[in-house]
Write a protein that holds these residues in place. Sequence first.
Motif, PDB file in Angstrom:
ATOM      1  N   PRO A   9      11.207  -2.866  -1.474  1.00  0.00           N
ATOM      2  CA  PRO A   9      11.946  -2.355  -0.328  1.00  0.00           C
ATOM      3  C   PRO A   9      12.601  -3.499   0.423  1.00  0.00           C
ATOM      4  N   GLU A  10      13.691  -3.216   1.128  1.00  0.00           N
ATOM      5  CA  GLU A  10      14.408  -4.269   1.831  1.00  0.00           C
ATOM      6  C   GLU A  10      13.622  -4.809   3.011  1.00  0.00           C
ATOM      7  N   THR A  11      12.889  -3.948   3.691  1.00  0.00           N
ATOM      8  CA  THR A  11      12.108  -4.393   4.840  1.00  0.00           C
ATOM      9  C   THR A  11      10.704  -3.827   4.734  1.00  0.00           C
ATOM     10  N   PRO A  12       9.829  -4.481   3.992  1.00  0.00           N
ATOM     11  CA  PRO A  12       8.489  -3.938   3.800  1.00  0.00           C
ATOM     12  C   PRO A  12       7.660  -4.009   5.069  1.00  0.00           C
ATOM     13  N   ASP A  13       6.749  -3.082   5.164  1.00  0.00           N
ATOM     14  CA  ASP A  13       5.802  -3.074   6.275  1.00  0.00           C
ATOM     15  C   ASP A  13       4.608  -3.923   5.867  1.00  0.00           C
ATOM     16  N   LEU A  14       4.534  -5.139   6.430  1.00  0.00           N
ATOM     17  CA  LEU A  14       3.474  -6.055   6.017  1.00  0.00           C
ATOM     18  C   LEU A  14       2.099  -5.578   6.472  1.00  0.00           C
ATOM     19  N   THR A  15       2.061  -4.770   7.501  1.00  0.00           N
ATOM     20  CA  THR A  15       0.755  -4.308   7.961  1.00  0.00           C
ATOM     21  C   THR A  15       0.137  -3.331   6.980  1.00  0.00           C
ATOM     22  N   SER A  16       0.997  -2.550   6.314  1.00  0.00           N
ATOM     23  CA  SER A  16       0.456  -1.589   5.359  1.00  0.00           C
ATOM     24  C   SER A  16       0.364  -2.156   3.961  1.00  0.00           C
ATOM     25  N   ALA A  17       1.237  -3.144   3.651  1.00  0.00           N
ATOM     26  CA  ALA A  17       1.255  -3.692   2.302  1.00  0.00           C
ATOM     27  C   ALA A  17       0.512  -5.005   2.200  1.00  0.00           C
ATOM     28  N   ALA A  18      -0.158  -5.429   3.268  1.00  0.00           N
ATOM     29  CA  ALA A  18      -0.795  -6.747   3.249  1.00  0.00           C
ATOM     30  C   ALA A  18      -1.846  -6.822   2.153  1.00  0.00           C
ATOM     31  N   PRO A  19      -1.725  -7.804   1.264  1.00  0.00           N
ATOM     32  CA  PRO A  19      -2.685  -7.921   0.173  1.00  0.00           C
ATOM     33  C   PRO A  19      -3.974  -8.560   0.650  1.00  0.00           C
ATOM     34  N   GLN A  20      -4.993  -8.371  -0.126  1.00  0.00           N
ATOM     35  CA  GLN A  20      -6.230  -9.078   0.137  1.00  0.00           C
ATOM     36  C   GLN A  20      -6.053 -10.532  -0.286  1.00  0.00           C
ATOM     37  N   PRO A  21      -6.525 -11.481   0.521  1.00  0.00           N
ATOM     38  CA  PRO A  21      -6.386 -12.879   0.117  1.00  0.00           C
ATOM     39  C   PRO A  21      -7.142 -13.134  -1.174  1.00  0.00           C
ATOM     40  N   PRO A  22      -6.579 -13.985  -2.043  1.00  0.00           N
ATOM     41  CA  PRO A  22      -7.232 -14.220  -3.326  1.00  0.00           C
ATOM     42  C   PRO A  22      -8.480 -15.066  -3.173  1.00  0.00           C
ATOM     43  N   ASP A  23      -9.286 -15.039  -4.213  1.00  0.00           N
ATOM     44  CA  ASP A  23     -10.413 -15.952  -4.270  1.00  0.00           C
ATOM     45  C   ASP A  23      -9.865 -17.317  -4.654  1.00  0.00           C
ATOM     46  N   THR A  24      -9.973 -18.287  -3.755  1.00  0.00           N
ATOM     47  CA  THR A  24      -9.365 -19.587  -3.979  1.00  0.00           C
ATOM     48  C   THR A  24     -10.367 -20.628  -4.434  1.00  0.00           C
ATOM     49  N   ARG A  25     -11.497 -20.178  -4.962  1.00  0.00           N
ATOM     50  CA  ARG A  25     -12.470 -21.147  -5.453  1.00  0.00           C
ATOM     51  C   ARG A  25     -12.037 -21.684  -6.805  1.00  0.00           C
ATOM     52  N   THR A  26     -12.212 -22.990  -6.982  1.00  0.00           N
ATOM     53  CA  THR A  26     -11.947 -23.609  -8.265  1.00  0.00           C
ATOM     54  C   THR A  26     -13.137 -23.379  -9.174  1.00  0.00           C
ATOM     55  N   GLY A  57       5.595 -10.050   0.898  1.00  0.00           N
ATOM     56  CA  GLY A  57       4.234  -9.679   1.254  1.00  0.00           C
ATOM     57  C   GLY A  57       3.613  -8.637   0.366  1.00  0.00           C
ATOM     58  N   LEU A  58       4.137  -8.433  -0.839  1.00  0.00           N
ATOM     59  CA  LEU A  58       3.622  -7.393  -1.723  1.00  0.00           C
ATOM     60  C   LEU A  58       2.624  -7.921  -2.742  1.00  0.00           C
ATOM     61  N   ALA A  59       2.484  -9.223  -2.838  1.00  0.00           N
ATOM     62  CA  ALA A  59       1.529  -9.816  -3.774  1.00  0.00           C
ATOM     63  C   ALA A  59       0.716 -10.876  -3.058  1.00  0.00           C
ATOM     64  N   SER A  60      -0.486 -11.076  -3.513  1.00  0.00           N
ATOM     65  CA  SER A  60      -1.368 -12.057  -2.896  1.00  0.00           C
ATOM     66  C   SER A  60      -0.872 -13.470  -3.158  1.00  0.00           C
ATOM     67  N   PRO A  61      -1.130 -14.384  -2.245  1.00  0.00           N
ATOM     68  CA  PRO A  61      -0.812 -15.787  -2.520  1.00  0.00           C
ATOM     69  C   PRO A  61      -1.585 -16.287  -3.741  1.00  0.00           C
ATOM     70  N   VAL A  62      -0.964 -17.182  -4.487  1.00  0.00           N
ATOM     71  CA  VAL A  62      -1.559 -17.740  -5.693  1.00  0.00           C
ATOM     72  C   VAL A  62      -1.816 -19.219  -5.469  1.00  0.00           C
ATOM     73  N   LEU A  63      -3.050 -19.644  -5.619  1.00  0.00           N
ATOM     74  CA  LEU A  63      -3.413 -21.043  -5.420  1.00  0.00           C
ATOM     75  C   LEU A  63      -2.955 -21.875  -6.613  1.00  0.00           C
ATOM     76  N   LEU A  64      -2.172 -22.919  -6.349  1.00  0.00           N
ATOM     77  CA  LEU A  64      -1.730 -23.833  -7.401  1.00  0.00           C
ATOM     78  C   LEU A  64      -2.568 -25.094  -7.460  1.00  0.00           C
ATOM     79  N   ALA A  65      -2.921 -25.653  -6.296  1.00  0.00           N
ATOM     80  CA  ALA A  65      -3.649 -26.919  -6.269  1.00  0.00           C
ATOM     81  C   ALA A  65      -4.299 -27.090  -4.911  1.00  0.00           C
TER      82      ALA A  65
END
Length: 745
Positions: A32-49, A272-280
């Motif tokens: 969508p052009e203007t997503p609702d981040l409050t409703s589409a907010a993803p769960q934060p990823p597990d950032t453990r190495t 805001g439709l996908a969770s952040p991805v840890l690179l490093a």
Amino acid sequence: MAADARNQVTDEPGTRAVRTAAAARPSAMARPETPDLTSAAPQPPDTRTPDGYEPAAPAPVPVLLPDAAGPRDAVTRLHAHGCWYPSANADGTEAAFICDRGGVPQLWAGPVDGGEVRLLDSSPDPVKEVSWSPDGRWIAYTTAPGGGEHTRVLCVRPDGTGRRILAAADPSSTAYLGCWTHDGSTVAVTVAGPTAPGYQERTGPPSTDTDPAGTPLPPDWTDRDGRATLLGGARYDTGRRPAPPHVDLRAAQAPAVRPGGGLSAYLIDPDGLASPVLLATETHAATLRVCDLSRDGSLALLRRGPRGRREAVVRRTADAETTCTVPVADGDPWIGRFSSDGLTLWLRSNADREYAALFAVTLDAEGRPGERSVVSQREDQELELLAMAHDGRTAVLVWNAQGAGELELVETFPARFSPDHAGPARPVSLPHEVVTRVVAAGPGRMLLALSGSRRRPGVWWAHEGVSLLRTPWSSRDEDAVPPGRPPVSPVPLRLTARDGLPLSGWYYRAPGRAPAEPAPCVIHLHGGPEEQERPVFNPLYHELLGRGLDIFAPDVRGSSGHGRSFVDADLGSGRFAALDDVADCTAHAVTAGPADPTRLAVMGRSYGGYLTFASLVWHPDLFRTGVAVCGMSDLLTFFAGTEPWLAESASHKYGHPERDRPLLRALSPMNRIDALRVPLLAVHGEHDTNVPVGESEQFVRAARERGIPAELLALRDEGHDFLRADNRRLFRRAAADWLERHLGG
């Protein structure tokens, strides 16, 4: 551009997996052009190495903001404004850029060949970086809330809608930009972990300060009339929180550095439709920036390491394994790019060399390095900037030729050479001396940010190999200064230090004096220390020259542009020789130039501010006065108060805050404060967390306690760099008034 398959870290707890971009997030067409981040907010990823380490910086969550696009009437409207840090849309017809025409650096956009531009963010927070997404849908940028050194990453649509914070919504946190993925679906962002309270929050109750007449000042005074007076530490105690316990940063038991401060790099979906991805993630990092991603997303190019020991790191995104590490030069953080097929890495590197050059590193399918070769180099000149055209087959190289820039284009995949070689160089004529940024701008087109000794910073565009054209929204050269006062072009001076090291600098002669007439002279010292004095238009110099003051701006040892050995010549105890360089350069300004030996001053910003403090106590009979801007007065309290990642980086330059405490104490101007003989003006941004304002406060206070006239001008809503037009004007006039008064220009 269609999304390519890309390896990613899964957001399932404790696991990693390889999956395609289509499986990881909806396509750009489906969003969508203007997503609702409050409703589409993803769960934060597990950032453990895999080893269970928890990174210091949590995954950021996008925060929607009200639209703040222009037009809005600016409080200050600059006739001669600067434009810099351009980034083009996919076809190169429009550019987003930073411009201070409204009195503060803000985000603007407009056609490269038209004068109609639009303000995309009218908030008063200065903008520092800009990056237009490859798919054209978003413009990412960083701002400095309140003008301080902590930055946040935002994005906005090209029409000014959809503005949101991607990282560092909390004012106490900080984040900065990396690259976009090639399909424009995500942008890399580096997030700094939380730190302990800063310098200004750990100072004890302020002592009673007095004005120049000796009258005590109230503890909560806030003088806004521009007079340079000592500002006590009470302004940080707002009453909203309990006062922290007093910590004497100069005491033996004081902490060497502030705890915390790890850096983590994420890929963030601006929709805001996908969770952040840890690179490093790095626990004790000086810097960590994502400079490029291969087109299939399997490899990431990172820049990390402290000053003087930067390195390029190739890391697989599927399993976070580091496959290749190559030393790279300091300077521009955008160190290189992958080839279109991901099998060659192009780098600006000084590995095993005196001067940085263009390197090609062959890679296998797993990212492991093969042959490493130099494909373009110059004798006694540094490769300063490297950019790649959209086709990935043309490199834009900017060489540092004794302070000026020289630009050339080379084919990186010429037909008659192997893929790790470059074709013949094609030079491009420049209308001004210094190039500060080069970016691709559609097929066969590029944008350059230029500066020179007679112009404000501006943006120029051209087809490859064709003369550059100034964008209509950049200032004209004739608008740089008022009529009747043309800028002064400097002349180079060369000398030899007392230990035989060659030194150089630029001498500016105040207009209206006979060639041999002695003149008051300001020795101006740049920061870094790895910066370099360049022949660019400097409003401060123009102000001083208009007061009849000459300027000699040298490169003492530790400066860039003169080779790796020169940069490293001030490491550790070599800094004592750098202090001697200041005296040697001053003597040369007298013997080889028209400087009056009885009317000399020293001035500098950041590291140059440190050299100013130090020169006044190491050479107390050489100068009549000094102006120290954002300088360190005690290296031990500097390490204890600065940002942890900056302390990590600075330890290689100055000495380790724990292992080298005797050396740092010996190099600290505060340790020789009793030698101070002349009046001093200190200038500092109140929100400076790189060099906390306490560094100026303690030196000024100690000088006044010894009966030496000393004043402090603390600039509101400024950090380590002064970015607001009114504050910059106040700083220039206050410094010029002080120097004119004490040198009798």
